[in-house]
Write a protein that holds these residues in place. Structure first.
Motif, PDB file in Angstrom:
ATOM      1  N   LEU A  65       0.842  -1.287  -0.196  1.00 53.52           N
ATOM      2  CA  LEU A  65       0.070   0.093  -0.011  1.00 53.52           C
ATOM      3  C   LEU A  65       0.914   1.247  -0.004  1.00 53.52           C
ATOM      4  N   LEU A  66       1.829   1.286   0.729  1.00 63.60           N
ATOM      5  CA  LEU A  66       2.827   2.621   0.811  1.00 63.60           C
ATOM      6  C   LEU A  66       3.533   2.727  -0.467  1.00 63.60           C
ATOM      7  N   SER A  67       3.719   1.553  -1.201  1.00 63.64           N
ATOM      8  CA  SER A  67       4.449   1.917  -2.528  1.00 63.64           C
ATOM      9  C   SER A  67       3.620   2.364  -3.315  1.00 63.64           C
ATOM     10  N   ALA A  68       2.261   2.117  -3.290  1.00 66.80           N
ATOM     11  CA  ALA A  68       1.265   2.599  -4.381  1.00 66.80           C
ATOM     12  C   ALA A  68       1.108   4.001  -4.085  1.00 66.80           C
ATOM     13  N   LEU A  69       1.028   4.436  -2.604  1.00 70.45           N
ATOM     14  CA  LEU A  69       0.592   5.797  -2.333  1.00 70.45           C
ATOM     15  C   LEU A  69       1.837   6.848  -2.598  1.00 70.45           C
ATOM     16  N   ALA A  70       3.024   6.192  -2.769  1.00 78.73           N
ATOM     17  CA  ALA A  70       4.369   6.796  -3.268  1.00 78.73           C
ATOM     18  C   ALA A  70       3.803   7.646  -4.531  1.00 78.73           C
ATOM     19  N   LEU A 100      10.914   1.258  -0.789  1.00 77.44           N
ATOM     20  CA  LEU A 100      10.006   2.108  -0.509  1.00 77.44           C
ATOM     21  C   LEU A 100      10.698   3.413  -0.864  1.00 77.44           C
ATOM     22  N   ASP A 101      11.861   3.611  -0.294  1.00 81.22           N
ATOM     23  CA  ASP A 101      12.532   4.831  -0.362  1.00 81.22           C
ATOM     24  C   ASP A 101      13.031   5.341  -1.779  1.00 81.22           C
ATOM     25  N   ILE A 102      13.321   4.211  -2.434  1.00 83.56           N
ATOM     26  CA  ILE A 102      13.671   4.555  -3.826  1.00 83.56           C
ATOM     27  C   ILE A 102      12.432   5.015  -4.635  1.00 83.56           C
ATOM     28  N   VAL A 103      11.240   3.944  -4.466  1.00 89.30           N
ATOM     29  CA  VAL A 103      10.127   4.423  -5.399  1.00 89.30           C
ATOM     30  C   VAL A 103       9.504   5.650  -5.119  1.00 89.30           C
ATOM     31  N   SER A 104       9.601   6.037  -3.632  1.00 87.11           N
ATOM     32  CA  SER A 104       8.873   7.345  -3.389  1.00 87.11           C
ATOM     33  C   SER A 104      10.031   8.682  -3.495  1.00 87.11           C
ATOM     34  N   ASN A 105      11.121   8.434  -3.951  1.00 85.04           N
ATOM     35  CA  ASN A 105      12.277   9.415  -3.945  1.00 85.04           C
ATOM     36  C   ASN A 105      12.562   9.998  -2.938  1.00 85.04           C
ATOM     37  N   GLY A 106      13.020   8.966  -2.009  1.00 83.24           N
ATOM     38  CA  GLY A 106      13.421   9.531  -0.712  1.00 83.24           C
ATOM     39  C   GLY A 106      12.683  10.057   0.462  1.00 83.24           C
ATOM     40  N   ARG A 107      11.343   9.233   0.261  1.00 83.50           N
ATOM     41  CA  ARG A 107      10.506   9.736   1.401  1.00 83.50           C
ATOM     42  C   ARG A 107      10.003   8.452   2.271  1.00 83.50           C
ATOM     43  N   ALA A 108      10.770   7.425   2.406  1.00 80.91           N
ATOM     44  CA  ALA A 108      10.611   6.343   3.454  1.00 80.91           C
ATOM     45  C   ALA A 108      10.949   6.538   4.708  1.00 80.91           C
ATOM     46  N   GLN A 109      10.149   6.215   5.760  1.00 80.69           N
ATOM     47  CA  GLN A 109      10.515   6.011   7.059  1.00 80.69           C
ATOM     48  C   GLN A 109      10.099   4.631   7.704  1.00 80.69           C
ATOM     49  N   LEU A 110      10.963   4.182   8.592  1.00 73.95           N
ATOM     50  CA  LEU A 110      10.498   2.833   9.152  1.00 73.95           C
ATOM     51  C   LEU A 110      10.249   3.123  10.479  1.00 73.95           C
ATOM     52  N   GLY A 111       8.756   2.833  10.694  1.00 73.30           N
ATOM     53  CA  GLY A 111       8.344   2.475  12.103  1.00 73.30           C
ATOM     54  C   GLY A 111       8.128   1.154  12.537  1.00 73.30           C
ATOM     55  N   ILE A 112       8.725   0.663  13.828  1.00 76.80           N
ATOM     56  CA  ILE A 112       8.762  -0.481  14.137  1.00 76.80           C
ATOM     57  C   ILE A 112       8.282  -0.678  15.470  1.00 76.80           C
ATOM     58  N   GLY A 113       7.737  -1.824  15.986  1.00 76.34           N
ATOM     59  CA  GLY A 113       7.637  -2.133  17.433  1.00 76.34           C
ATOM     60  C   GLY A 113       7.683  -3.776  17.501  1.00 76.34           C
ATOM     61  N   ALA A 114       7.519  -4.217  18.711  1.00 78.50           N
ATOM     62  CA  ALA A 114       7.859  -5.554  18.913  1.00 78.50           C
ATOM     63  C   ALA A 114       6.763  -6.629  18.352  1.00 78.50           C
ATOM     64  N   PRO A 170      20.547  -1.323  -4.252  1.00 77.06           N
ATOM     65  CA  PRO A 170      20.994   0.042  -4.084  1.00 77.06           C
ATOM     66  C   PRO A 170      20.725   0.509  -2.649  1.00 77.06           C
ATOM     67  N   PRO A 171      21.635   1.494  -2.289  1.00 81.25           N
ATOM     68  CA  PRO A 171      21.226   1.945  -0.970  1.00 81.25           C
ATOM     69  C   PRO A 171      20.168   3.015  -1.140  1.00 81.25           C
ATOM     70  N   PRO A 172      19.612   3.469   0.083  1.00 80.26           N
ATOM     71  CA  PRO A 172      18.521   4.237   0.028  1.00 80.26           C
ATOM     72  C   PRO A 172      18.780   5.674  -0.625  1.00 80.26           C
ATOM     73  N   VAL A 173      17.785   6.310  -1.039  1.00 77.03           N
ATOM     74  CA  VAL A 173      18.012   7.678  -1.723  1.00 77.03           C
ATOM     75  C   VAL A 173      18.279   8.634  -0.525  1.00 77.03           C
TER      76      VAL A 173
END
Length: 325
Positions: A65-70, A100-114, A170-173
């Motif tokens: 979903l996030l990739s599509a929203l990019a 996700l960062d690459i397809v959004s041109n540098g707009r990814a963030q990782l939210g994570i929990g247990a 490749p590395p993140p943008v």
């Protein structure tokens, strides 16, 4: 960094089937993108959570979903709130977030929990384990993920995970921020102090100061500069042009959930309505402004009652952007 984030927590909307579902989700993201929100976040679950609906309510896989929203947005960062660590191999997760960062041109963030929702673990055949197990897994996973996101080869021979010179090419943008979600004062906030760029706390309003003090204490113990960490609080909203419209949209939401509150007294409604900052723009704005304090940088906000209605997300963004600054 997240100062005003819009989270989409539910995907079951009146009269909307799978064929129109993405259109309604994308509409919310576009409204957030143009009205001042800095981040759009979505749930990372497979079943709906008990506080929001029934297990068989619609739930979309978050990274697809996030990739599509990019492609539907231009400005906002894109993130889960938050990724359940137990659901994915950490090296694979690092690759997923980097993509996700690459397809959004540098707009990814990782939210994570247990991770915590046992029902979906059991249903999907994913090991749940004990509370301690899940936090040990999260700490090991963070070591692998952060190394890979920062351009290093990750190696770990842990109790739960292994990695051997795991590459991320490749590395993140961009430099992908890491947000840890949760308000646990002993484990979660310690991990924030040790590993994260951001903290998203979920707690009653009267516990905000205690959570901020706990985070500051962990930072001091670890030698971390507390000012390096952005802190947001999760709080739901139901905003409409008038108080009467907001009340009606809340009641309609509770109707859909099978909660008969229309004929209830104000006292009987109060525990349910208290979960929301609700009303007209002035009232909602005052509610959020009253919660801001030194050390709390902003909010992540969801609108399960009426976020699907055209214009409501945009109204919330226009209301809160001047307050958050």
């Amino acid at each position: 960094m997240t100062r005003l984030g819009y989270q989409i927590p539910n995907f079951t909307y009146p009269g909307v089937g799978p064929d129109r579902l993405f259109d309604v989700v994308a509409q919310q993201a576009r409204e957030a993108d143009r009205s001042g929100f800095d981040t759009v976040l979505v749930m990372d679950h497979f079943y709906q959570l008990p506080m929001l609906g029934n297990p068989d309510d619609f739930m979309l896989e978050c990274y697809s979903l996030l990739s599509a929203l990019a492609r539907e947005t231009s400005n906002v960062k894109l993130s889960s709130l938050v990724t359940g660590n137990t659901y994915r191999n950490p090296a694979v997760l690092a690759k997923t977030v980097t993509t996700l960062d690459i397809v959004s041109n540098g707009r990814a963030q990782l939210g994570i929990g247990a991770g915590w929702f046992e029902l979906e673990h059991d249903a999907f055949g994913i090991e749940f384990g004990t509370f301690t197990d899940r936090f040990e897994k999260l700490e090991e996973a963070l070591q692998i993920i952060i190394s890979m996101l920062r351009g290093e080869r990750a190696s770990l021979d842990g109790s739960w995970y292994t990695a051997r010179d795991a590459m991320n090419e490749p590395p993140p943008v961009s430099r992908i921020p890491v947000m840890i979600g949760g308000g646990g004062e002993r484990k979660t906030l310690r991990m924030v102090a040790q590993y994260a760029d951001e903290s998203n706390i979920i707690c009653p309003d009267d516990q905000i100061d205690r959570k901020l003090e706990a985070l500051a204490a962990h930072c001091e113990a670890l030698g971390r500069d507390r000012s390096e960490i952005t802190v947001s609080k999760q709080k739901s909203a139901c905003i409409a042009p008038t108080r009467e419209q907001a009340e009606e949209e809340l009641l309609a939401y509770f109707d859909r959930r099978g909660l008969a509150l229309r004929d209830a007294s104000d006292e009987e409604r109060a525990p349910w309505f208290a979960n929301f900052a609700w009303g007209d723009p002035d009232t909602v704005g005052e509610t959020y402004a009253s919660l801001l304090r030194p050390g709390l940088d902003g909010f992540t906000i969801n609108m399960p009652a009426n976020g699907h209605l055209e214009g409501r997300v945009e109204l919330l963004g226009q209301t809160l952007t001047p307050i958050i600054g």
